[in-house]
Design a protein around this motif. Sequence first.
Motif, PDB file in Angstrom:
ATOM      1  N   VAL A 241       2.697 -15.496   5.704  1.00 10.37           N
ATOM      2  CA  VAL A 241       1.774 -14.747   6.569  1.00 10.37           C
ATOM      3  C   VAL A 241       2.369 -13.389   6.953  1.00 10.37           C
ATOM      4  O   VAL A 241       1.726 -12.348   6.738  1.00 10.37           O
ATOM      5  N   PRO A 242       3.592 -13.326   7.527  1.00  8.95           N
ATOM      6  CA  PRO A 242       4.144 -11.994   7.817  1.00  8.95           C
ATOM      7  C   PRO A 242       4.412 -11.167   6.564  1.00  8.95           C
ATOM      8  O   PRO A 242       4.356  -9.940   6.612  1.00  8.95           O
ATOM      9  N   LEU A 243       4.693 -11.836   5.428  1.00  7.34           N
ATOM     10  CA  LEU A 243       4.871 -11.077   4.183  1.00  7.34           C
ATOM     11  C   LEU A 243       3.568 -10.389   3.793  1.00  7.34           C
ATOM     12  O   LEU A 243       3.573  -9.209   3.393  1.00  7.34           O
ATOM     13  N   ALA A 244       2.448 -11.098   3.895  1.00  2.59           N
ATOM     14  CA  ALA A 244       1.144 -10.508   3.559  1.00  2.59           C
ATOM     15  C   ALA A 244       0.857  -9.316   4.461  1.00  2.59           C
ATOM     16  O   ALA A 244       0.380  -8.262   3.996  1.00  2.59           O
ATOM     17  N   ASN A 245       1.153  -9.452   5.746  1.00  2.00           N
ATOM     18  CA  ASN A 245       0.925  -8.350   6.681  1.00  2.00           C
ATOM     19  C   ASN A 245       1.820  -7.159   6.350  1.00  2.00           C
ATOM     20  O   ASN A 245       1.381  -5.996   6.400  1.00  2.00           O
ATOM     21  N   LEU A 246       3.071  -7.438   5.970  1.00  2.00           N
ATOM     22  CA  LEU A 246       3.995  -6.358   5.602  1.00  2.00           C
ATOM     23  C   LEU A 246       3.525  -5.646   4.336  1.00  2.00           C
ATOM     24  O   LEU A 246       3.593  -4.408   4.251  1.00  2.00           O
ATOM     25  N   ILE A 247       3.035  -6.401   3.361  1.00  2.00           N
ATOM     26  CA  ILE A 247       2.558  -5.792   2.109  1.00  2.00           C
ATOM     27  C   ILE A 247       1.389  -4.856   2.373  1.00  2.00           C
ATOM     28  O   ILE A 247       1.354  -3.719   1.884  1.00  2.00           O
ATOM     29  N   THR A 248       0.402  -5.325   3.161  1.00  2.00           N
ATOM     30  CA  THR A 248      -0.794  -4.499   3.394  1.00  2.00           C
ATOM     31  C   THR A 248      -0.446  -3.222   4.145  1.00  2.00           C
ATOM     32  O   THR A 248      -0.919  -2.134   3.797  1.00  2.00           O
ATOM     33  N   ARG A 249       0.377  -3.330   5.174  1.00  2.00           N
ATOM     34  CA  ARG A 249       0.727  -2.130   5.945  1.00  2.00           C
ATOM     35  C   ARG A 249       1.576  -1.167   5.124  1.00  2.00           C
ATOM     36  O   ARG A 249       1.417   0.062   5.221  1.00  2.00           O
ATOM     37  N   THR A 250       2.483  -1.709   4.316  1.00  2.00           N
ATOM     38  CA  THR A 250       3.336  -0.836   3.504  1.00  2.00           C
ATOM     39  C   THR A 250       2.515  -0.075   2.473  1.00  2.00           C
ATOM     40  O   THR A 250       2.727   1.128   2.252  1.00  2.00           O
ATOM     41  N   ILE A 251       1.569  -0.757   1.831  1.00  2.00           N
ATOM     42  CA  ILE A 251       0.728  -0.092   0.820  1.00  2.00           C
ATOM     43  C   ILE A 251      -0.060   1.051   1.453  1.00  2.00           C
ATOM     44  O   ILE A 251      -0.096   2.175   0.925  1.00  2.00           O
ATOM     45  N   VAL A 252      -0.699   0.781   2.594  1.00  2.00           N
ATOM     46  CA  VAL A 252      -1.481   1.832   3.255  1.00  2.00           C
ATOM     47  C   VAL A 252      -0.573   2.972   3.706  1.00  2.00           C
ATOM     48  O   VAL A 252      -0.921   4.159   3.566  1.00  2.00           O
ATOM     49  N   GLY A 253       0.615   2.633   4.233  1.00  2.00           N
ATOM     50  CA  GLY A 253       1.538   3.677   4.660  1.00  2.00           C
ATOM     51  C   GLY A 253       1.985   4.565   3.507  1.00  2.00           C
ATOM     52  O   GLY A 253       2.031   5.801   3.637  1.00  2.00           O
ATOM     53  N   VAL A 255       0.379   5.110   0.732  1.00  2.00           N
ATOM     54  CA  VAL A 255      -0.765   5.894   0.263  1.00  2.00           C
ATOM     55  C   VAL A 255      -1.008   7.095   1.173  1.00  2.00           C
ATOM     56  O   VAL A 255      -1.311   8.211   0.703  1.00  2.00           O
ATOM     57  N   LEU A 256      -0.869   6.900   2.488  1.00  2.00           N
ATOM     58  CA  LEU A 256      -1.181   7.975   3.441  1.00  2.00           C
ATOM     59  C   LEU A 256      -0.074   9.017   3.550  1.00  2.00           C
ATOM     60  O   LEU A 256      -0.353  10.168   3.907  1.00  2.00           O
ATOM     61  N   LEU A 257       1.167   8.629   3.270  1.00  2.00           N
ATOM     62  CA  LEU A 257       2.297   9.532   3.504  1.00  2.00           C
ATOM     63  C   LEU A 257       2.159  10.881   2.783  1.00  2.00           C
ATOM     64  O   LEU A 257       2.433  11.925   3.391  1.00  2.00           O
ATOM     65  N   PRO A 258       1.701  10.940   1.516  1.00  2.00           N
ATOM     66  CA  PRO A 258       1.549  12.259   0.869  1.00  2.00           C
ATOM     67  C   PRO A 258       0.364  13.070   1.406  1.00  2.00           C
ATOM     68  O   PRO A 258       0.235  14.253   1.062  1.00  2.00           O
TER      69      PRO A 258
END
Length: 559
Positions: A241-253, A255-258
Amino acid sequence: MHGIETVLNVLGSVALLLWGVRMVRTGLTRAFGATLRRAIAACSRNRFTAFAGGLAVTGLLQSSTATALLLSSFAGRGLIPLSIALAVMLGADVGTTIAAQVLSFDLGWVSPLLIGAGVISFLSSESEKARHLGRVAIGLGLMLLSLKLLALATLPLRSAPAFMAALQGLQDEYVIAVVLAILATWFVHSSLSIVLLIVSFAASGLVEPRLALALVIGANIGGALAPYMAQAGADVKARRVPLANLITRTIVGLVLLPFLGPALQAMTWVDPSATRLAVNFHTAFNIATAILFLPLIDVVAWACRRLLPDKPVADDPGRPRHLDPNVLDSPAEALGCALRETLNLGDRVADMLRQTMDVFERNDPKAVKAIEAADDAVDRLYEAIKLYLIQTSHNELGDEDGKRYVEILTFTTNLEHIGDIIDKNLMELAAKKIRNRYAFSPEGTAELKAFHARVLENLGLALNVFTTRDSALARRLVAEKTAMREAEARAADSHYARLREGRPESIETSSIHMDVIRDFKRINGHLTSVAYPILEAAGELADTRLKEAQPLIRAPAGS
């Protein structure tokens, strides 16, 4: 010294903010912990109700980390599917932004009112729920006060050349800024606190808007990293469960960083205020994550199962089954978990006691070794329950919870002692009997079996008394102590009669026979102790068993 004072003021304000967040979370968990858990379970019918449930619960708790740990516990025990747990987490991530939105406004004037009302409620009320709600009010007041103090504490930093030079070095190093924010959020275990700190820095002009957005991305990723690291030693199902949450937030982060420039422009259209830019981006980040991944929760769940596959785990009888570390902030629930684990411990001890008579009858050395291994498992289980109870006692316990805490700790200790009596005493007697090839007489065997059956029955009764706290059952258990004492006397008389008859089996096994009865009686004494606190609370326990002393009759003077 002026610079040191400024740093200390900033650190003190941040510490006060963290403490306020903790007080709100623990207060709500203790007041409504069971209700919030039932609400999450009830909302897990589909992804949309799960999302709404996570948003509502975390909007109250102000901690997506707490929700993540709770969901990990549910998933680890198979109470909620992984995909639905992810939907709840997506709602929780949006829910935690509600508090950030509210606290970003200038509400410093409310702080003394909340603290005053909270202190009055906490000190004057006898109700546990009212005291916990008072804790929540104090926590909210401290959070608002800390933000006001933080704004004042950071004013001198604008004229500090070294601090401003350090920030200037980060202005174009957004990846480094994200990493620093991740580490800071993981360290304090509160993305809300870090986001509010970033908002305070942005409002004071200490960080430029684009850097503030990069720091918010890091705070969101760090907020997902904390529960994942906290579950590092947990079961694989709980860690997904926390791994899934970490994956989703990391992907969005990532993508948004550039695209921080366009993101800043979009946030400026919503509200150009420097104070609102960071907090609005925090909310937008989590809403975007939910919109992107809510339709893909099954895909993310599949990826987590591939990254963390199930591993065959040998069944360890000494491993606790019910000690949920995620409810330690709610003493009533934690004590309930300890009670269930104590019943599991009681079942283990009952299995040992049940096998004891078979060992004496069959003279099986392998069975002796099996009981020794079972006692090792009982010892490990007892240590786990004891440690869990100690962790629970770090919280404030009400009168009822305090009494239950002592009852559970005392009963588990007695069960562990019973295991030791079986392993260290009875099995040593059994080994001596096997080694010397002794055999009980038929009458002696029948007596021991009857005594053993009675103790085993009393163990079941003791577990029922411990669970129900029923005074009628407690009276039955105490009455059995007298009956056992009478049974011991009868068994001793019968054994001595056989000795007078010169029965060879009785002469050979005399000491073993009497020691076995003595140890069975000791076990029964440990079991009976669970009844006394219940009878004492019900006013059904006499102060002493001594008969009233007869007055001395003095001889008349001069006789």
